[in-house]
Design a protein around this motif. Structure first.
Motif, PDB file in Angstrom:
ATOM      1  N   GLN A 178       0.836  -1.225   0.000  1.00 16.75           N
ATOM      2  CA  GLN A 178       0.000   0.000   0.000  1.00 16.75           C
ATOM      3  C   GLN A 178       0.861   1.260   0.000  1.00 16.75           C
ATOM      4  OE1 GLN A 178      -3.229  -0.448  -0.025  1.00 16.75           O
ATOM      5  NE2 GLN A 178      -3.248  -2.648   0.415  1.00 16.75           N
ATOM      6  N   THR A 206       1.933   3.544  -1.837  1.00 13.44           N
ATOM      7  CA  THR A 206       1.512   4.826  -2.438  1.00 13.44           C
ATOM      8  C   THR A 206       0.475   5.544  -1.569  1.00 13.44           C
ATOM      9  OG1 THR A 206      -0.028   3.550  -3.754  1.00 13.44           O
ATOM     10  CG2 THR A 206       2.010   4.254  -4.854  1.00 13.44           C
ATOM     11  N   HIS A 207      -0.203   4.792  -0.676  1.00 15.39           N
ATOM     12  CA  HIS A 207      -1.223   5.427   0.178  1.00 15.39           C
ATOM     13  C   HIS A 207      -0.676   5.862   1.534  1.00 15.39           C
ATOM     14  CE1 HIS A 207      -4.135   4.121  -2.742  1.00 15.39           C
ATOM     15  NE2 HIS A 207      -3.718   2.874  -2.632  1.00 15.39           N
ATOM     16  N   GLU A 245      -6.550  10.054   7.375  1.00  8.01           N
ATOM     17  CA  GLU A 245      -6.514   9.447   6.038  1.00  8.01           C
ATOM     18  C   GLU A 245      -5.902   8.046   6.053  1.00  8.01           C
ATOM     19  OE1 GLU A 245      -4.699  12.224   3.339  1.00  8.01           O
ATOM     20  OE2 GLU A 245      -6.120  13.773   3.964  1.00  8.01           O
ATOM     21  N   LEU A 253      -6.810   2.145   6.155  1.00 13.98           N
ATOM     22  CA  LEU A 253      -5.686   1.264   5.851  1.00 13.98           C
ATOM     23  C   LEU A 253      -5.241   0.507   7.116  1.00 13.98           C
ATOM     24  CD1 LEU A 253      -4.204   1.054   3.155  1.00 13.98           C
ATOM     25  CD2 LEU A 253      -2.446   2.588   4.060  1.00 13.98           C
TER      26      LEU A 253
END
Ligand code: HAM
Length: 419
Positions: A187, A189-190, A213, A217
């Motif tokens: 993950q 890129t997040h 944000e 996740l």
């Protein structure tokens, strides 16, 4: 106000506060002695690498909060941010871990460059307890029984809540770390900037992220509880059983990881709702890997620290009124009475060495001295004026109860105070 002030987040403890500190310190010392713990006193400064190796390089303490400087020899030194690592260092240096087991305590200032607010300071005091050489869950159960007794002794038990968790053994922690690295790498890129930095060295810290944000996740990340090895689960079950038999209430918080890297297996925190955002009063757990990490023979270890400022804030709230600091305030009217009272006080102090007696030595009328006596917090005023002197007597006046006043021979008046 003077031009030079105290460093932000570092407090003077003024005379009207020190007596409260002394009372709690005395109580804490008695409490520790009652369980057979021995005091260790350690320096405020240590080599910087002690903390980066133990507390963990990718932790808030080491990354952002240490007071570190290079001394005149070019050595990097740090004002201790906590006591566990230095206690291990001291034990190794002086061979204290050769014995079967050690139960130690310390009390003193710690330093962290955090954002100061109520209950969070840059210099704060901790009472720390560390026990070495005991593998089973009995020792952490003893610690929690001790702490809950202290809360009872201080009258704050009803305001404390215990949260516990297990992080698993060192091997299962390693496996869990790898699982997190795999998951978060996919993950990448997040991830926010902090999390990318934590990814390789300390992926557990990503779980602590306050960034909204990242919340989804994190919620979908592998769960630590799925990685706890069987031996650690058994340890935890036995620990919970001890707590139940000792009637210590707890809740299991699977998200509790603590902010220092050295823990394995048991971790816990005592929290209160009475202190706003800074509600953790005591935190600790097991750190079986730390002694070996710092160069010693593998040794099981477990401990906790109590934040003294937070403990005091709770204790003061729980007190209905402050406890008197003085037994008596000695009022003297005129020079001959002062000269005689000096000698009498000398006799009383010999007669009763624990008597807390303050003598008024700056003159003034009866009224003004009575005011000072009242302000001092003393239980009684002892008054020696011309008349008393002529009769070799002392007037004893109760300051905390209405209308009680009586005359006594100076030789025996003290018996009234120390019954
Ligand atoms: P800690 O959770 O970092 O653990 O700190 C223990 C306690 O110190 C906290 O629960 C809090 O009451 C107090 N404290 C921490 N930071 C501050 C601050 N900036 N201002 C006021 N109080 C503060 C340790 O330090 C570990 N050495 C505990 C331990 C001992 N684990 C095993 N043995």
């Amino acid at each position: 106000m003077s031009e030079i002030q105290a460093v932000r987040g570092m407090n003077d403890i003024l005379p009207d506060q020190t007596f409260i500190w002394q009372q709690v310190e005395r109580q804490v010392q008695q409490w520790l002695a009652a369980y057979g713990y021995d005091e260790i006193r350690m320096p405020l400064l240590e080599s910087t690498r002690l903390f980066s190796r133990s507390v963990g390089e990718v932790t808030d303490i080491v990354e952002k909060e240490m007071y570190t400087f290079v001394d005149r020899n070019g050595d990097s030194l740090t004002l201790r941010p906590e006591g566990t690592a230095q206690c291990v260092r001291a034990c190794l240096e002086h061979g204290l871990l050769h014995q079967a087991s050690q139960r130690l305590w310390y009390m003193g200032p710690m330093f962290r460059h955090e954002r100061p607010q109520k209950g969070r300071y840059r210099q704060f005091f901790q009472v720390g307890v560390e026990a070495f050489g005991m593998e089973g869950p009995e020792i952490e159960s003893e610690h929690l029984e001790m702490v809950s007794r202290l809360w009872q002794q201080l009258g704050i038990a009803s305001q404390m809540r215990l949260e516990i968790n297990t992080l698993g053994g060192l091997a299962s922690r390693q496996q869990y770390k790898s699982a997190l690295i795999d998951y978060f790498s996919q993950q990448r890129t997040h991830l926010d900037e902090d999390s990318v930095r934590r990814l390789e060295k300390n992926p557990l810290r990503i779980l602590d992220s306050k960034n909204p944000e990242m919340a989804d996740l994190i919620a979908a990340a592998p769960k630590m509880s799925d990685y706890i090895d069987e031996a650690s689960q058994q340890h935890f079950r036995n620990f919970c059983r001890y707590l139940e038999s000792l009637k210590i209430e707890y809740t299991i918080n699977p998200r509790l990881v603590r902010g220092l890297d050295y823990y394995s297996r048991t971790v816990y925190e005592w929290v209160t709702d009475q202190l706003g955002a800074q509600g953790t009063v005591c935190g600790g757990g097991r750190y079986d890997g730390l002694v070996a990490e710092l160069g010693g023979r593998s040794t099981p270890a477990v401990g906790f620290s109590i934040g003294v400022e937070r403990l005091l804030a709770l204790w003061i709230q729980a007190q209905e009124r402050s406890v008197p600091v003085l037994d008596a305030y000695l009022i003297v009217l005129g020079e001959p009475a002062t000269a005689a009272a000096f000698l009498w006080a000398q006799h009383w102090r010999t007669q009763a060495p624990t008597l807390r007696l303050k003598m008024h030595l700056s003159g003034g009328s009866l009224k003004s001295q009575l005011k000072a006596a009242d302000k001092s917090g003393a239980r009684f005023a002892l008054i020696v004026g011309e008349e008393e002197l002529a009769q070799e007597r002392v007037c004893l006046k109760a300051l905390r109860e209405e209308g009680q006043q009586s005359l006594h021979p100076w030789q025996t008046v003290i018996e009234q105070l120390i019954q």
